[in-house]
Enzyme design. Structure first.
Site, short mmCIF file in Angstrom:
data_model
loop_
_atom_site.label_atom_id
_atom_site.label_comp_id
_atom_site.label_asym_id
_atom_site.label_seq_id
_atom_site.Cartn_x
_atom_site.Cartn_y
_atom_site.Cartn_z
CG HIS A 139 -37.23 34.48 -1.57
ND1 HIS A 139 -36.53 34.56 -0.40
CD2 HIS A 139 -37.92 35.65 -1.69
CE1 HIS A 139 -36.81 35.73 0.19
NE2 HIS A 139 -37.64 36.41 -0.58
CB THR A 140 -35.14 30.58 -7.29
OG1 THR A 140 -34.74 31.81 -7.88
CG2 THR A 140 -36.63 30.38 -7.45
CG ASP A 141 -30.35 33.45 -4.40
OD1 ASP A 141 -31.26 33.23 -3.56
OD2 ASP A 141 -29.54 34.40 -4.28
N GLY A 191 -33.53 46.31 -1.69
CA GLY A 191 -33.72 45.18 -2.59
C GLY A 191 -32.95 45.31 -3.89
CB SER A 216 -25.52 43.85 1.18
OG SER A 216 -26.30 42.97 0.43
CD GLU A 245 -25.17 39.64 2.26
OE1 GLU A 245 -24.51 40.18 1.35
OE2 GLU A 245 -26.39 39.84 2.42
CG ASP A 250 -28.18 39.84 -4.08
OD1 ASP A 250 -28.95 39.45 -4.98
OD2 ASP A 250 -28.56 40.17 -2.94
P1 ADP Z 1 -29.80 45.50 0.05
O1 ADP Z 1 -28.63 44.63 -0.26
O2 ADP Z 1 -31.05 45.08 -0.64
O3 ADP Z 1 -29.53 46.96 -0.20
P2 ADP Z 1 -29.24 44.57 2.70
O4 ADP Z 1 -29.99 44.63 3.97
O5 ADP Z 1 -28.82 43.24 2.20
O6 ADP Z 1 -30.10 45.35 1.61
O7 ADP Z 1 -27.91 45.43 2.83
C1 ADP Z 1 -27.98 46.75 3.30
C2 ADP Z 1 -26.85 47.00 4.28
O8 ADP Z 1 -25.60 47.04 3.59
C3 ADP Z 1 -26.96 48.33 4.98
O9 ADP Z 1 -27.79 48.27 6.11
C4 ADP Z 1 -25.51 48.61 5.35
O10 ADP Z 1 -25.15 47.90 6.52
C5 ADP Z 1 -24.74 47.99 4.20
N1 ADP Z 1 -24.38 49.00 3.17
C6 ADP Z 1 -24.68 48.97 1.87
N2 ADP Z 1 -24.15 50.03 1.21
C7 ADP Z 1 -23.49 50.76 2.13
C8 ADP Z 1 -22.73 51.98 2.10
N3 ADP Z 1 -22.55 52.66 0.96
N4 ADP Z 1 -22.20 52.41 3.26
C9 ADP Z 1 -22.35 51.74 4.41
N5 ADP Z 1 -23.06 50.60 4.51
C10 ADP Z 1 -23.63 50.11 3.39
MG MG Z 2 -28.40 42.58 0.30
#
Ligand code: ADP
Ligand code: MG
Length: 392
Positions: A38-40, A128, A132, A162, A174
């Site tokens: 949570h620093t970025d 985590g 995304s 994002e 990220d």
């Molecule tokens: P994290 O980045 O920690 O995994 P986030 O909530 O930021 O968690 O991102 C997760 C979201 O990214 C998922 O709910 C989905 O919407 C999307 N996502 C990530 N990878 C995929 C994938 N391979 N196919 C479809 N959606 C994906």
């Molecule tokens: Mg994410």
């Protein structure tokens, strides 16, 4: 057997779309953040590692003016007319990530050609480990289809996707580490200057991520609350120290001197960020000296700060950290990523990994009746095209 996974993916692409002519495969890794949580978005310091868990996109031109994206995770295909992409609005759906990327590319003057995409990933979603950003960066490379973009611009463009389209006010970490990851190294990122330093980790330790397998509903809204609380802290601190633009600029002494004038919650949030920034520097320094004990202590300090001051941990994460710390050969452990579920990262002796995995699985099963997934964290290269006969 080199090339097996690649040819398999090409074959699956052919089955899905009828032809694999002109197919190319792009990869973008997930990450584990060692310290600096949570620093970025406060323009401070972070120390992530790109993982060998990654998102792969097979992409080939389509001939009918459409963009199609199929996610194996979701077993779902969506399609759009390429001409409509610029005008789409968020759908609160996983495709917001790739469409957000498409819109940012268009804004940057880069055309999106009609194409078919197949998305395959080994990054667990919402854990985590930044699935995304792996999705955003791999999509951007697939859309670019070999056109070059400055790597920093690529990371920033994906962050904007994002923030602007998905609506998550995330920092740069990220996307940055997914682009700039390096084998055998962690990357210290200065989230203001966007400079980086590759940090080779000392011998005699390894890192393991353990997944709570939960993501509490609070995760998204609490993240936005924390961003707002940090902004409130900056506004309060600025009254006495006008040069302060972000929490990155605040020293522990300055925070101490304004603490009585800040709301208690805001002061605690700021304290986490200010102490966490300092911990990143101390961790890198300890790493350079090979001071494994101090590195471990700093990880635990970071967790306690996230647990009590920033209040983004949860019972499952605390349990995994406390359980890990009682296992022989473990040097330190903390939650990693945004919090409210997802993963912990644990630093331990390599010869303790097998026992660690067994003991963690047994304890977690007993406490939460769930099997935690466990991932070895192997520092890996950043995003790029998968070259002929490369295995993954
Ligand atoms: P994290 O980045 O920690 O995994 P986030 O909530 O930021 O968690 O991102 C997760 C979201 O990214 C998922 O709910 C989905 O919407 C999307 N996502 C990530 N990878 C995929 C994938 N391979 N196919 C479809 N959606 C994906
Ligand atoms: Mg994410």
């Amino acid at each position: 057997m080199a090339g097996v996974a690649q040819s398999l993916m090409t074959e699956d692409f052919r089955k899905l779309y009828g032809s694999a002519e002109g197919v190319r495969i792009f990869r973008a890794p997930g990450r584990v953040n060692l310290i600096g949580e949570h620093t970025d978005y406060n323009l401070g310091f972070v120390l992530p590692v790109a993982l060998d868990l990654a998102t792969y996109i097979a992409a080939a031109p389509s001939t009918d003016g459409k963009l199609r994206i199929y996610s194996e995770f979701r077993k779902e295909m969506r399609e759009w007319n390429v001409a409509d992409l610029a005008a789409l609005t968020p759908a609160r759906h996983w495709t917001d990530y790739p469409i957000g990327v498409a819109q940012e590319l268009l804004c940057a003057g880069l055309a999106i050609a009609p194409a078919n995409l197949l998305v395959r990933s080994s990054v667990p979603e919402g854990s985590g480990l930044s699935s995304s950003a792996a999705l955003e960066v791999s999509t951007a490379l697939a859309f670019l289809a070999g056109r070059l973009l400055d790597p920093l611009d690529l990371a920033r463009l994906c962050q904007r996707a994002e923030r602007n389209f998905v609506g998550m006010p995330c920092g740069i970490m990220d996307q940055y580490i997914s682009v700039f990851g390096r084998e055998h190294s962690a990357v210290e990122i200065d989230c203001r200057s966007l400079g980086r330093r590759f940090v080779e980790l000392p011998a005699g330790i390894t890192f393991v991520a353990v997944n709570t397998m939960v993501k509490h509903a609070l995760a998204g809204s609490a993240y936005k609350d924390r961003v707002a609380e940090c902004a409130a802290a900056v506004a309060g601190i600025k009254e006495k120290f006008p040069g302060v633009e972000s929490l990155r600029d605040v020293s522990p002494e300055q925070l101490e001197s304004v603490a009585p004038s800040l709301p208690a919650v805001v002061e605690r949030r700021a304290r986490h960020v200010v102490t966490e920034d300092a911990r990143v520097g101390r961790y890198v320094e300890a790493s350079t000296r090979g001071d494994l004990a101090l590195m471990g202590e700093l990880l635990v300090e970071s967790h306690r700060s996230l647990q009590h001051d920033y209040e983004v941990s949860c019972a499952e994460l605390d349990f995994l950290v406390d359980t890990a710390l009682a296992i022989d050969g473990v040097l330190g452990s903390r939650m990693t990523g945004g919090g409210f579920g997802g993963c912990t990262v644990t630093m331990l002796r390599p010869d303790a990994v097998a026992r660690f995995g067994q003991e963690m699985a047994r304890a977690y099963q007993r406490q939460f009746q769930a099997a935690p997934q466990i991932y070895a964290c192997r520092p890996s290269a950043g995003a790029g095209e998968v070259k002929d006969s490369e295995e993954f």
